[in-house]
Scaffold this active site. Structure first.
Site, short mmCIF file in Angstrom:
data_model
loop_
_atom_site.label_atom_id
_atom_site.label_comp_id
_atom_site.label_asym_id
_atom_site.label_seq_id
_atom_site.Cartn_x
_atom_site.Cartn_y
_atom_site.Cartn_z
N TYR A 23 4.70 -1.78 -15.89
CA TYR A 23 5.11 -0.57 -16.59
C TYR A 23 6.54 -0.65 -17.12
CZ TYR A 23 0.87 1.13 -14.46
OH TYR A 23 -0.44 1.25 -14.08
N TYR A 151 -5.78 8.58 -9.08
CA TYR A 151 -5.43 7.25 -9.57
C TYR A 151 -6.36 6.24 -8.90
CZ TYR A 151 -3.14 2.85 -10.52
OH TYR A 151 -2.90 1.56 -10.92
N ASP A 252 -12.41 6.10 -2.48
CA ASP A 252 -11.41 5.08 -2.79
C ASP A 252 -10.34 5.13 -1.70
OD1 ASP A 252 -9.31 3.56 -3.70
OD2 ASP A 252 -9.22 4.46 -5.70
N LYS A 281 -5.28 -3.31 -0.67
CA LYS A 281 -3.89 -3.20 -0.23
C LYS A 281 -3.66 -3.76 1.17
CE LYS A 281 -2.30 0.52 -3.29
NZ LYS A 281 -1.41 -0.29 -4.13
#
Length: 444
Positions: A23, A151, A252, A281
């Protein structure tokens, strides 16, 4: 001279000219900080400055850095079998990691698809849902329903179920699949489900269920969408409606899984089961990229009954032995159960040491759940400026949007955590109440 004595030089000029960071623009550079080593909960910069890590490297390094158990497992695996294709081949590291996942998750989740990253785990989950309904002779069920402020990743299918306003939908136009969005849950974590959320859920299922293959949601905590902790009752109602209207439920847990919210998986707060579960993760303790998508026998059978007859996905590095060895070591550390007391201690300390921030005029809210502490500012913050302020204070905290947050390794000491919370309060006090230009910075 020993390798540890050698000084590492960071070529910042090359980095600025040629390497794209997440980003960022290649024409307007932002400062980066050169890390040369990491140990426990500390990062060492090329300047010699040591920073206490408050982010677990985007929420993944739950055991801290250079943990001897994980390093030993990876070193042994590296010398034996670092990679082999997974098509037509299996190996014990993949079997062991999958055994742990089946053991740790809810009883109905019996099938494991090993993926490369969290975004791919979500892509896999969405594909599973679509193929399942093909196998159940309802191919019209092709849309995905989700809540706003979520997200789920940056690849195209995952991006399509991220927040439609704060995400990247407008940037990529019609290439982003149009999904069904409903209001984000408003019921707070420690409160029962309110009528507003109940009515919104019921109305959405009545209107859209015939075309909906699955609902995907981050259980209990919306991460990059705003660090919002919502009521377990929302998940209970969502599970009920999915069953009633024949819609699959995808959870998720890429950010929330493996103890982060105080239970091993966040769905345990609501005592429900997913049809499809995404993890990543912390799966390997943050040491190497790996994710997984788990599903039930029913979902697997539906996919196998679809016209293709097989599940249509197969990454080159699927089931990478080195990553699976790291995952097995990380999961074994979690299975010892020490994380429970560690997270409980972190939660207690965060509540005690961040509470006073709510009295600041520039602070909108303070929230803590498990090993997550959040100061929500009234206005969007200047990430680059705050990042420098935190480094000056000897900590690594990466704010985004309006949120200054901590998600530290579970192994952090009370003294280290106090240094992090003190830095958060210092920085929050120094923030100007004048709004700054909003920036799109994902992940946190």
């Amino acid at each position: 001279m020993a390798l540890s004595d050698q000084k590492t030089t960071i070529d910042y000029a090359f980095d600025e000219q040629h390497i794209w960071h997440p980003y960022t623009s290649m024409t307007q550079s932002l400062p980066v900080y050169g890390v040369v080593s990491a140990q426990g909960c500390e990062l060492t910069l090329d300047s010699g400055k040591i920073l206490i890590d408050g982010t677990s490297s985007w929420w993944s390094c739950v055991h801290g850095y250079s943990h001897p158990t994980i390093l030993a497992a990876m070193q042994q695996q590296l010398s034996q079998l670092s990679h082999v294709m997974f098509g037509g081949i299996t190996h014990q590291p993949a079997i062991e990691a999958s055994k742990r996942l089946v053991q740790m998750t809810s009883d109905n989740l019996t099938k494991v698809f090993l993926a490369d990253s969290g975004s791919i785990a979500v892509e896999v989950a969405l594909k599973m849902a679509l193929q399942y309904w093909q196998g159940r002779d309802q191919p019209q069920k092709q849309r995905i329903m989700t809540v706003k402020s979520g997200y789920h990743g940056d690849t195209f299918a995952a991006m399509s179920v991220c927040d439609p306003d704060g995400g990247m939908h407008t940037m990529f136009g019609n290439n982003v699949t149009k999904q069904v969005f409903i209001p984000a849950p408003t019921s707070k974590f420690n409160e029962p489900l309110n009528q507003t959320d109940t009515l919104a859920l019921e109305a959405a299922f009545i209107q859209y269920h015939q075309d909906i293959a699955a609902v995907i949601i981050e259980p209990i905590m919306q991460g990059a969408g705003g660090m919002w902790f919502y009521s377990p009752g929302y998940l209970v109602k969502l599970r009920q409606l999915c069953d009633q209207y024949h819609v699959l439920l995808i959870l998720d847990e890429i950010a929330t899984g493996f103890g982060r919210t105080g239970t091993l998986f966040a769905y345990e707060h609501a005592n429900i089961e997913a049809d499809i579960l995404c993890v990543g993760k912390a799966l390997t303790g943050g040491y190497i990229s790996l994710a997984a998508t788990l599903c039930s026998d029913e979902v697997a059978n539906g996919i196998s009954d679809s016209p293709a007859g097989v599940f249509m996905h197969g990454p080159t590095f699927m089931g990478n032995p080195l990553a699976c060895a790291a995952a097995t070591a990380s999961l074994d550390l979690l299975l010892k159960g020490e994380w429970q007391q560690q997270v409980e201690n972190i939660e207690f300390q965060l509540k005690q040491e961040l509470a006073s921030a709510i009295d600041l005029p520039q602070v909108n809210d303070v929230r803590v759940l498990g090993a997550v502490g959040v100061i929500e500012m009234v206005n969007t913050v200047n990430t680059a400026e705050l990042q420098q302020a935190f480094v000056d204070l000897g900590v690594w905290v990466r704010p985004f949007n309006k949120y200054i947050y901590l998600m530290p390794p579970y192994t952090i000491s009370a003294k280290q955590l106090s240094k992090l919370t003190a830095a958060m309060l210092t920085v929050a006090k120094g923030i100007d109440t004048t709004p700054v230009t909003a920036q799109f910075i994902s992940h946190g």
